[in-house]
Motif scaffolding. Structure first.
Motif, PDB file in Angstrom:
ATOM      1  N   TRP A  62      -3.917  -6.523  11.638  1.00  0.00           N
ATOM      2  CA  TRP A  62      -2.589  -6.032  11.270  1.00  0.00           C
ATOM      3  C   TRP A  62      -2.097  -5.017  12.298  1.00  0.00           C
ATOM      4  N   VAL A  63      -2.952  -4.078  12.696  1.00  0.00           N
ATOM      5  CA  VAL A  63      -2.583  -3.053  13.680  1.00  0.00           C
ATOM      6  C   VAL A  63      -2.265  -3.708  15.024  1.00  0.00           C
ATOM      7  N   TYR A  64      -3.095  -4.656  15.438  1.00  0.00           N
ATOM      8  CA  TYR A  64      -2.877  -5.341  16.720  1.00  0.00           C
ATOM      9  C   TYR A  64      -1.521  -6.047  16.719  1.00  0.00           C
ATOM     10  N   ARG A  65      -1.224  -6.713  15.625  1.00  0.00           N
ATOM     11  CA  ARG A  65       0.045  -7.447  15.541  1.00  0.00           C
ATOM     12  C   ARG A  65       1.237  -6.496  15.641  1.00  0.00           C
ATOM     13  N   ILE A  66       1.177  -5.386  14.917  1.00  0.00           N
ATOM     14  CA  ILE A  66       2.264  -4.393  14.979  1.00  0.00           C
ATOM     15  C   ILE A  66       2.377  -3.838  16.403  1.00  0.00           C
ATOM     16  N   ALA A  67       1.231  -3.502  17.007  1.00  0.00           N
ATOM     17  CA  ALA A  67       1.248  -2.920  18.355  1.00  0.00           C
ATOM     18  C   ALA A  67       1.825  -3.903  19.371  1.00  0.00           C
ATOM     19  N   ILE A  68       1.387  -5.151  19.324  1.00  0.00           N
ATOM     20  CA  ILE A  68       1.909  -6.162  20.257  1.00  0.00           C
ATOM     21  C   ILE A  68       3.412  -6.357  20.054  1.00  0.00           C
ATOM     22  N   ASN A  69       3.833  -6.467  18.807  1.00  0.00           N
ATOM     23  CA  ASN A  69       5.264  -6.653  18.529  1.00  0.00           C
ATOM     24  C   ASN A  69       6.080  -5.458  19.027  1.00  0.00           C
ATOM     25  N   THR A  70       5.573  -4.251  18.810  1.00  0.00           N
ATOM     26  CA  THR A  70       6.269  -3.045  19.270  1.00  0.00           C
ATOM     27  C   THR A  70       6.388  -3.045  20.788  1.00  0.00           C
ATOM     28  N   MET A  71       5.281  -3.336  21.460  1.00  0.00           N
ATOM     29  CA  MET A  71       5.284  -3.306  22.922  1.00  0.00           C
ATOM     30  C   MET A  71       6.162  -4.413  23.506  1.00  0.00           C
ATOM     31  N   ASN A  72       6.117  -5.605  22.915  1.00  0.00           N
ATOM     32  CA  ASN A  72       6.995  -6.679  23.393  1.00  0.00           C
ATOM     33  C   ASN A  72       8.457  -6.307  23.195  1.00  0.00           C
ATOM     34  N   SER A  73       8.760  -5.675  22.073  1.00  0.00           N
ATOM     35  CA  SER A  73      10.127  -5.238  21.811  1.00  0.00           C
ATOM     36  C   SER A  73      10.563  -4.182  22.831  1.00  0.00           C
ATOM     37  N   MET A 127       0.841  -1.169   0.000  1.00  0.00           N
ATOM     38  CA  MET A 127       0.000   0.000   0.000  1.00  0.00           C
ATOM     39  C   MET A 127       0.889   1.235   0.000  1.00  0.00           C
ATOM     40  N   GLU A 128       0.553   2.195  -0.799  1.00  0.00           N
ATOM     41  CA  GLU A 128       1.338   3.410  -0.934  1.00  0.00           C
ATOM     42  C   GLU A 128       1.244   4.269   0.326  1.00  0.00           C
ATOM     43  N   LEU A 129       2.357   4.887   0.695  1.00  0.00           N
ATOM     44  CA  LEU A 129       2.368   5.754   1.865  1.00  0.00           C
ATOM     45  C   LEU A 129       1.593   7.032   1.556  1.00  0.00           C
ATOM     46  N   ASP A 130       0.431   7.152   2.136  1.00  0.00           N
ATOM     47  CA  ASP A 130      -0.451   8.288   1.930  1.00  0.00           C
ATOM     48  C   ASP A 130      -0.833   8.810   3.305  1.00  0.00           C
ATOM     49  N   GLU A 131      -0.397  10.015   3.620  1.00  0.00           N
ATOM     50  CA  GLU A 131      -0.588  10.552   4.969  1.00  0.00           C
ATOM     51  C   GLU A 131      -2.063  10.630   5.359  1.00  0.00           C
ATOM     52  N   LYS A 132      -2.911  11.031   4.448  1.00  0.00           N
ATOM     53  CA  LYS A 132      -4.342  11.161   4.756  1.00  0.00           C
ATOM     54  C   LYS A 132      -4.945   9.793   5.091  1.00  0.00           C
ATOM     55  N   THR A 133      -4.648   8.789   4.297  1.00  0.00           N
ATOM     56  CA  THR A 133      -5.165   7.442   4.529  1.00  0.00           C
ATOM     57  C   THR A 133      -4.604   6.875   5.831  1.00  0.00           C
ATOM     58  N   PHE A 134      -3.329   7.156   6.106  1.00  0.00           N
ATOM     59  CA  PHE A 134      -2.712   6.685   7.341  1.00  0.00           C
ATOM     60  C   PHE A 134      -3.392   7.320   8.551  1.00  0.00           C
ATOM     61  N   LYS A 135      -3.672   8.621   8.492  1.00  0.00           N
ATOM     62  CA  LYS A 135      -4.354   9.300   9.593  1.00  0.00           C
ATOM     63  C   LYS A 135      -5.744   8.709   9.817  1.00  0.00           C
ATOM     64  N   GLU A 136      -6.426   8.364   8.749  1.00  0.00           N
ATOM     65  CA  GLU A 136      -7.749   7.741   8.869  1.00  0.00           C
ATOM     66  C   GLU A 136      -7.643   6.374   9.541  1.00  0.00           C
ATOM     67  N   LEU A 137      -6.615   5.617   9.175  1.00  0.00           N
ATOM     68  CA  LEU A 137      -6.371   4.322   9.805  1.00  0.00           C
ATOM     69  C   LEU A 137      -6.158   4.500  11.311  1.00  0.00           C
ATOM     70  N   LEU A 184       2.793   4.115  16.640  1.00  0.00           N
ATOM     71  CA  LEU A 184       2.474   4.873  15.420  1.00  0.00           C
ATOM     72  C   LEU A 184       3.660   4.908  14.461  1.00  0.00           C
ATOM     73  N   CYS A 185       4.855   5.094  15.027  1.00  0.00           N
ATOM     74  CA  CYS A 185       6.061   5.101  14.172  1.00  0.00           C
ATOM     75  C   CYS A 185       6.240   3.755  13.481  1.00  0.00           C
ATOM     76  N   ASP A 186       6.052   2.663  14.224  1.00  0.00           N
ATOM     77  CA  ASP A 186       6.192   1.334  13.622  1.00  0.00           C
ATOM     78  C   ASP A 186       5.102   1.063  12.601  1.00  0.00           C
ATOM     79  N   LEU A 187       3.893   1.545  12.867  1.00  0.00           N
ATOM     80  CA  LEU A 187       2.813   1.395  11.887  1.00  0.00           C
ATOM     81  C   LEU A 187       3.151   2.156  10.604  1.00  0.00           C
ATOM     82  N   GLY A 228       5.756   0.298   8.685  1.00  0.00           N
ATOM     83  CA  GLY A 228       5.247  -0.929   8.096  1.00  0.00           C
ATOM     84  C   GLY A 228       4.043  -0.744   7.192  1.00  0.00           C
ATOM     85  N   TYR A 229       3.551   0.484   7.099  1.00  0.00           N
ATOM     86  CA  TYR A 229       2.321   0.754   6.363  1.00  0.00           C
ATOM     87  C   TYR A 229       2.401   0.303   4.905  1.00  0.00           C
ATOM     88  N   GLY A 230       3.541   0.463   4.305  1.00  0.00           N
ATOM     89  CA  GLY A 230       3.710   0.063   2.912  1.00  0.00           C
ATOM     90  C   GLY A 230       3.661  -1.450   2.717  1.00  0.00           C
TER      91      GLY A 230
END
Length: 157
Positions: free
Chosen positions: A61-72, A1-11, A42-45, A48-50
């Protein structure tokens, strides 16, 4: 998915409560707050957004990134994760009992800990399988065994 700030903010707007719940389920050191952890997720999302290919749901997908970030973060900082009381829990439920249960969950090795937490958040086996990279059958088996072990340990307290 292309890095699009507006779409990312909506996510982020759609998933902010999920991200906050994951971040607040970890007790951070005095130097880190839940807000700091939220920003780290948010930085990790964003990084990884692309790579989000929409094979799983957005929340998975968001849950997985968040859990991985927090465990790290927890590994790096030696923090002890914990979980907030469930929404709407019985007022007669003793906080000591809840803390005991959370401590037992935190002694559970990965990926079982993530499976238990995702299950408690309401994720089904299929989504948990996507989060952990395990098969649905493995998730079912591990969850059943982990919950059985937790019940036994909790009843011994």
């Amino acid at each position: 998915m292309e890095l699009d700030e507006k779409t990312f903010k909506e996510l982020i707007y759609r998933q902010r409560d999920l991200i906050w719940r994951v971040c607040s389920s970890y007790r951070m050191s005095a130097a880190w707050t839940t807000e700091d952890a939220f920003q780290e997720v948010l930085c990790d999302l964003w990084r990884g957004y692309g790579t989000f290919d929409q094979r799983s749901s957005e929340s998975t997908w968001v849950y997985r990134i968040a859990i991985n970030t927090m465990n790290s973060l927890a590994r790096k900082m030696g923090n002890q994760p914990t979980a907030p009381p469930p929404e709407g829990h019985d007022p007669g439920y003793r906080d000591d009992d809840y803390r005991d249960l959370v401590e037992l969950i935190e002694t559970t090795p990965e990926p079982d800990r993530t499976i238990i937490k995702a299950h408690a958040q309401g994720y089904g086996y299929k989504d948990i399988a996507k989060i952990t990279g395990l098969s649905i059958a493995a998730v079912s088996m591990r969850l059943t065994r982990a919950l059985r072990k937790l019940r036994k340990l909790y009843n011994q307290k």
